[in-house]
Design a protein around this motif. Structure first.
Motif, short mmCIF file in Angstrom:
data_model
loop_
_atom_site.label_atom_id
_atom_site.label_comp_id
_atom_site.label_asym_id
_atom_site.label_seq_id
_atom_site.Cartn_x
_atom_site.Cartn_y
_atom_site.Cartn_z
N HIS A 1 1.03 -1.11 -0.06
CA HIS A 1 0.16 -0.08 -0.18
C HIS A 1 0.83 1.48 0.28
O HIS A 1 2.42 1.08 -0.39
CB HIS A 1 -0.73 0.16 0.85
CG HIS A 1 -0.55 -0.12 3.05
ND1 HIS A 1 -0.45 -0.79 3.41
CD2 HIS A 1 0.08 1.07 3.09
CE1 HIS A 1 0.47 -1.11 4.75
NE2 HIS A 1 0.49 0.09 4.13
N SER A 2 0.35 2.64 -0.54
CA SER A 2 1.10 3.82 -0.07
C SER A 2 1.36 4.80 1.18
O SER A 2 2.05 5.72 0.87
CB SER A 2 -0.18 4.10 -1.19
OG SER A 2 0.32 3.72 -2.20
N HIS A 3 1.13 4.16 1.90
CA HIS A 3 1.65 4.72 3.03
C HIS A 3 3.42 5.06 3.41
O HIS A 3 4.38 4.24 2.46
CB HIS A 3 1.75 3.82 4.88
CG HIS A 3 0.41 4.58 4.79
ND1 HIS A 3 -0.65 3.48 5.72
CD2 HIS A 3 -0.75 5.28 4.90
CE1 HIS A 3 -1.88 3.97 6.19
NE2 HIS A 3 -1.31 4.96 5.33
N PHE A 4 3.80 6.01 4.11
CA PHE A 4 5.75 6.12 3.54
C PHE A 4 6.49 5.39 3.86
O PHE A 4 7.60 5.27 3.20
CB PHE A 4 6.11 7.45 3.89
CG PHE A 4 6.06 7.47 5.54
CD1 PHE A 4 7.12 7.21 5.94
CD2 PHE A 4 4.72 7.00 6.50
CE1 PHE A 4 8.04 7.10 7.60
CE2 PHE A 4 5.23 6.89 7.85
CZ PHE A 4 7.07 6.74 8.32
N VAL B 1 -0.81 8.39 1.68
CA VAL B 1 -2.15 7.42 2.55
C VAL B 1 -2.42 6.36 1.93
O VAL B 1 -1.64 5.47 0.73
CB VAL B 1 -3.36 8.77 1.74
CG1 VAL B 1 -3.36 10.32 1.90
CG2 VAL B 1 -3.68 8.07 0.28
N GLU B 2 -3.19 5.43 2.58
CA GLU B 2 -2.75 3.88 2.23
C GLU B 2 -3.25 3.61 0.92
O GLU B 2 -2.84 2.64 0.10
CB GLU B 2 -4.16 3.50 2.90
CG GLU B 2 -3.70 2.14 3.12
CD GLU B 2 -5.68 1.31 3.29
OE1 GLU B 2 -6.09 0.15 3.12
OE2 GLU B 2 -5.98 1.65 4.55
N GLY B 3 -4.29 4.47 -0.09
CA GLY B 3 -5.16 4.54 -1.22
C GLY B 3 -5.13 2.54 -1.35
O GLY B 3 -5.24 2.21 -2.68
N GLY B 4 -5.77 1.66 -0.73
CA GLY B 4 -5.77 0.95 -0.54
C GLY B 4 -4.72 -0.50 -0.35
O GLY B 4 -3.47 0.11 -0.43
#
Length: 309
Positions: A100-103, A191-194
């Motif tokens: 997912h898209s967390h940093f 952000v998470e983004g799924g």
């Protein structure tokens, strides 16, 4: 020495080489980068999973260390990759899988993808970030779960997943990252983004990866990996029979290597004893109770684990 003995020695020598090559082909090597980050290779293909290397000193809370004299970042700051450290650790990659898209999963991927030319598989949010940072389209595969792709020397089944139940099960974030996003990005913009999981199939091994302490039961039921990389941070305790169900659903994997358990706000080389005692050791007991024949290996940052069978 007779000719027959010479021929016999040649045959034995050749057989020894053949067996050695076969043994090497059966091996798979995993190197833990911390958080949910891994390098996995069987010699034919090298796959990175959530390669977060920079380990920024985020805030000065209880997870920070007074001996860590690096710059302190706030979530409102722009993310900066530690390119010197990345260059020292990563020389090549064929694929990068992003949960997912967390940093702490995605932020170093743009630099690594451009450095290595690796193909990146991730959600639409992940791909939008990579495009913003200038990663070419032909390196990017946008997925949502359900895809099952065959590549040379490697295949991967993408599984729909769900993020950890943070904040005592109050975590919820339906935001996505827009195609209009611009780089550089602030830490808070990741952000998470799924969420996804991956069943990575190598020649002789199947590895199931997790980027969070949660999963969708129907997605993992019957997968039968021989290597499982489960998230084992405290938020697993918010999920009903997390470890017991996971072991049963995946067919009691032969090898289990805990992931996403470390304090990733301190640099490599700093002690992780507290995390090991409070997270990994209880998880090992959970696995023993649920799947006594599974072997649990505690990974050490940047050290290679070789599995030969």
């Amino acid at each position: 020495m007779s000719r027959s003995k010479i021929y016999a020695l040649i045959i034995l020598f050749s057989l020894g080489i053949s067996l050695n090559i076969q043994a090497q082909e059966d091996e798979i090597k995993l190197r833990y980068f911390g958080t949910a980050g891994w390098e996995i290779t069987d010699g034919a293909v090298t796959v990175l999973v959530d390669p977060y290397i920079s380990r920024l000193k985020l805030g000065e809370g209880p997870s920070s260390n007074k001996e860590d004299t690096r710059k302190v970042y706030k979530r409102s700051d722009y993310f900066e990759s530690d390119t010197v450290l990345i260059n020292s650790l990563i020389q090549k990659a064929d694929f990068i899988l992003v949960h997912h898209s967390h940093f702490d999963h995605l932020s170093d991927v743009p630099y690594i993808a451009k450095k290595t030319g690796a193909k990146v598989i991730g959600t639409e949010s992940t791909v939008n970030v990579l495009k913003a940072y200038g990663v070419p389209n032909d390196q990017l595969y946008t997925v949502k779960g359900g895809e099952d792709y065959q590549f040379e020397n490697f295949s991967v089944r993408i599984l729909e997943s769900i993020h950890s139940a943070l904040n005592k099960k109050h975590y919820f974030d339906s935001r996505t990252i827009s195609p209009s996003v611009t780089a550089p990005m602030k830490i808070a913009e990741f952000v998470e983004g799924g969420s996804l999981m991956f069943l990575a199939r190598f020649k002789n091994h199947k590895v199931l990866t997790m980027g969070s302490m949660n999963y969708i039961e129907r997605e993992v039921d019957g997968l039968r990996p021989d290597i499982l990389l489960p998230g084992v941070n405290f938020s697993r305790l918010e999920i009903y029979k997390y470890t017991e169900r996971l072991m049963q659903l995946t067919g009691f994997p032969k090898t289990v290597i805990p992931s996403h358990w470390d304090n990733f706000r301190v640099p490599y080389g700093f002690s992780q004893e507290q995390a090991i005692n409070s997270k990994i050791k209880p998880f090992i007991e959970e696995v023993k109770a649920a799947s006594p024949d599974s072997k649990v290996i505690t990974p050490v940052h940047l050290e290679t684990i070789t599995i030969k069978e």
